[in-house]
Design an enzyme around this catalytic site. Structure first.
Site, PDB file in Angstrom:
ATOM      1  N   TYR A  92       0.828  -1.207   0.000  1.00  0.00           N
ATOM      2  CA  TYR A  92       0.000   0.000   0.000  1.00  0.00           C
ATOM      3  C   TYR A  92       0.868   1.265   0.000  1.00  0.00           C
ATOM      4  O   TYR A  92       0.508   2.277  -0.602  1.00  0.00           O
ATOM      5  CB  TYR A  92      -0.967   0.012   1.196  1.00  0.00           C
ATOM      6  CG  TYR A  92      -2.175  -0.864   0.969  1.00  0.00           C
ATOM      7  CD1 TYR A  92      -3.313  -0.353   0.365  1.00  0.00           C
ATOM      8  CD2 TYR A  92      -2.168  -2.212   1.320  1.00  0.00           C
ATOM      9  CE1 TYR A  92      -4.426  -1.157   0.137  1.00  0.00           C
ATOM     10  CE2 TYR A  92      -3.271  -3.026   1.098  1.00  0.00           C
ATOM     11  CZ  TYR A  92      -4.391  -2.493   0.498  1.00  0.00           C
ATOM     12  OH  TYR A  92      -5.491  -3.291   0.259  1.00  0.00           O
ATOM     13  N   GLU A 133      -8.845  -3.420   7.359  1.00  0.00           N
ATOM     14  CA  GLU A 133      -9.728  -4.522   6.959  1.00  0.00           C
ATOM     15  C   GLU A 133      -8.909  -5.734   6.502  1.00  0.00           C
ATOM     16  O   GLU A 133      -9.197  -6.869   6.869  1.00  0.00           O
ATOM     17  CB  GLU A 133     -10.656  -4.049   5.825  1.00  0.00           C
ATOM     18  CG  GLU A 133     -11.650  -5.075   5.351  1.00  0.00           C
ATOM     19  CD  GLU A 133     -12.716  -5.392   6.398  1.00  0.00           C
ATOM     20  OE1 GLU A 133     -12.852  -4.625   7.363  1.00  0.00           O
ATOM     21  OE2 GLU A 133     -13.384  -6.424   6.222  1.00  0.00           O
TER      22      GLU A 133
HETATM   23  C1  HEM Z   1      -5.837   2.734  -2.134  1.00  0.00           C
HETATM   24  C2  HEM Z   1      -5.594   1.531  -2.472  1.00  0.00           C
HETATM   25  C3  HEM Z   1      -6.178   0.803  -3.658  1.00  0.00           C
HETATM   26  C4  HEM Z   1      -7.307   1.030  -4.396  1.00  0.00           C
HETATM   27  C5  HEM Z   1      -8.329   2.155  -4.221  1.00  0.00           C
HETATM   28  C6  HEM Z   1      -7.362  -0.018  -5.418  1.00  0.00           C
HETATM   29  C7  HEM Z   1      -8.372  -0.167  -6.363  1.00  0.00           C
HETATM   30  C8  HEM Z   1      -8.537  -1.268  -7.182  1.00  0.00           C
HETATM   31  C9  HEM Z   1      -9.706  -1.554  -7.986  1.00  0.00           C
HETATM   32  C10 HEM Z   1     -10.972  -0.690  -8.086  1.00  0.00           C
HETATM   33  C11 HEM Z   1      -9.503  -2.731  -8.631  1.00  0.00           C
HETATM   34  C12 HEM Z   1     -10.483  -3.416  -9.609  1.00  0.00           C
HETATM   35  C13 HEM Z   1     -10.947  -4.768  -9.112  1.00  0.00           C
HETATM   36  C14 HEM Z   1     -11.835  -4.714  -7.871  1.00  0.00           C
HETATM   37  O1  HEM Z   1     -12.668  -3.795  -7.727  1.00  0.00           O
HETATM   38  O2  HEM Z   1     -11.674  -5.617  -7.029  1.00  0.00           O
HETATM   39  C15 HEM Z   1      -8.184  -3.190  -8.225  1.00  0.00           C
HETATM   40  C16 HEM Z   1      -7.599  -4.357  -8.654  1.00  0.00           C
HETATM   41  C17 HEM Z   1      -6.328  -4.752  -8.321  1.00  0.00           C
HETATM   42  N1  HEM Z   1      -5.448  -4.082  -7.508  1.00  0.00           N
HETATM   43 FE1  HEM Z   1      -5.852  -2.446  -6.427  1.00  0.00          FE
HETATM   44  N2  HEM Z   1      -6.271  -0.821  -5.279  1.00  0.00           N
HETATM   45  C18 HEM Z   1      -5.524  -0.355  -4.222  1.00  0.00           C
HETATM   46  C19 HEM Z   1      -4.355  -0.877  -3.747  1.00  0.00           C
HETATM   47  C20 HEM Z   1      -3.657  -1.887  -4.350  1.00  0.00           C
HETATM   48  C21 HEM Z   1      -2.364  -2.363  -3.918  1.00  0.00           C
HETATM   49  C22 HEM Z   1      -1.571  -1.864  -2.700  1.00  0.00           C
HETATM   50  C23 HEM Z   1      -1.998  -3.332  -4.776  1.00  0.00           C
HETATM   51  C24 HEM Z   1      -0.702  -4.080  -4.762  1.00  0.00           C
HETATM   52  C25 HEM Z   1       0.187  -3.940  -5.686  1.00  0.00           C
HETATM   53  C26 HEM Z   1      -3.092  -3.520  -5.735  1.00  0.00           C
HETATM   54  C27 HEM Z   1      -3.140  -4.452  -6.743  1.00  0.00           C
HETATM   55  C28 HEM Z   1      -4.278  -4.802  -7.446  1.00  0.00           C
HETATM   56  C29 HEM Z   1      -4.431  -6.006  -8.260  1.00  0.00           C
HETATM   57  C30 HEM Z   1      -3.365  -7.076  -8.459  1.00  0.00           C
HETATM   58  C31 HEM Z   1      -5.711  -5.983  -8.802  1.00  0.00           C
HETATM   59  C32 HEM Z   1      -6.365  -7.035  -9.683  1.00  0.00           C
HETATM   60  C33 HEM Z   1      -6.138  -6.759 -11.121  1.00  0.00           C
HETATM   61  C34 HEM Z   1      -6.903  -7.752 -11.977  1.00  0.00           C
HETATM   62  O3  HEM Z   1      -6.875  -8.934 -11.650  1.00  0.00           O
HETATM   63  O4  HEM Z   1      -7.512  -7.325 -12.936  1.00  0.00           O
HETATM   64  N3  HEM Z   1      -4.058  -2.606  -5.449  1.00  0.00           N
HETATM   65  N4  HEM Z   1      -7.632  -2.282  -7.364  1.00  0.00           N
END
Ligand code: HEM
Length: 140
Positions: A92, A133
């Site tokens: 994060y 969480e």
């Molecule tokens: C403020 C923090 C974060 C926000 C607002 C955010 C937002 C999102 C959103 C909206 C998605 C689309 C899928 C869903 O709604 O489940 C997503 C997917 C993803 N995020 Fe984040 N994220 C955050 C932090 C992180 C962090 C720290 C990582 C680590 C590198 C990360 C890695 C990923 C990955 C691997 C996916 C899945 C991509 C896929 O399979 O298509 N995210 N994130």
């Protein structure tokens, strides 16, 4: 967050409208550069889809962050999905640093210390809810 900070976030995000997808690209490039462990989580994913998700997520946050009660549940669910994606708590901080970097590049001279502070505060709020969480989920 005070009203001035809220306005700075809204105004600066509006200014990025023409270059939001480029800012998203800069965000991911920077993230993968500073944290190669994050890159592995996106291997094989079409990045243009992630760019759009990035823009949509920030858009939603900017529209709702002054009503924390309405977004906390969504952020908690998002945090749980991130546990499933294999995201670690330490990542994060990398995401926060890459986000501020991309906003700075996109805004250029409009990236003032006040704008920086306002976005930093917003990210800390989002990160705080999500990490609490995720930590609870991991030990449950
Ligand atoms: C403020 C923090 C974060 C926000 C607002 C955010 C937002 C999102 C959103 C909206 C998605 C689309 C899928 C869903 O709604 O489940 C997503 C997917 C993803 N995020 Fe984040 N994220 C955050 C932090 C992180 C962090 C720290 C990582 C680590 C590198 C990360 C890695 C990923 C990955 C691997 C996916 C899945 C991509 C896929 O399979 O298509 N995210 N994130």
């Amino acid at each position: 967050m005070n009203k001035d900070a809220e306005r700075l976030i809204r105004d600066s995000w509006m200014r990025l409208v023409p270059v939001r997808l480029t800012a998203a690209q800069i965000f991911y490039e920077r993230l993968f550069e500073i944290d190669p462990s994050a890159k592995a989580l996106f291997d094989g994913k079409p990045m243009h889809v992630q760019y759009e998700k990035f823009v949509l997520t920030i858009d939603t946050l900017v529209q709702t962050f002054d009503f924390p009660a309405s977004i906390i549940t969504d952020l908690q669910l998002l945090a749980r999905r991130h546990v499933g994606y294999g995201v670690h708590l330490e990542q994060y901080a990398s995401v926060g640093a890459a986000l501020l970097w991309a906003l700075e590049k996109g805004l250029g001279s409009e990236w003032t210390p006040e704008v920086h502070r306002a976005w930093g505060e917003l990210y800390l709020f989002v990160e705080g809810v999500m990490k609490r969480e995720a930590a609870g989920t991991a030990t449950a």
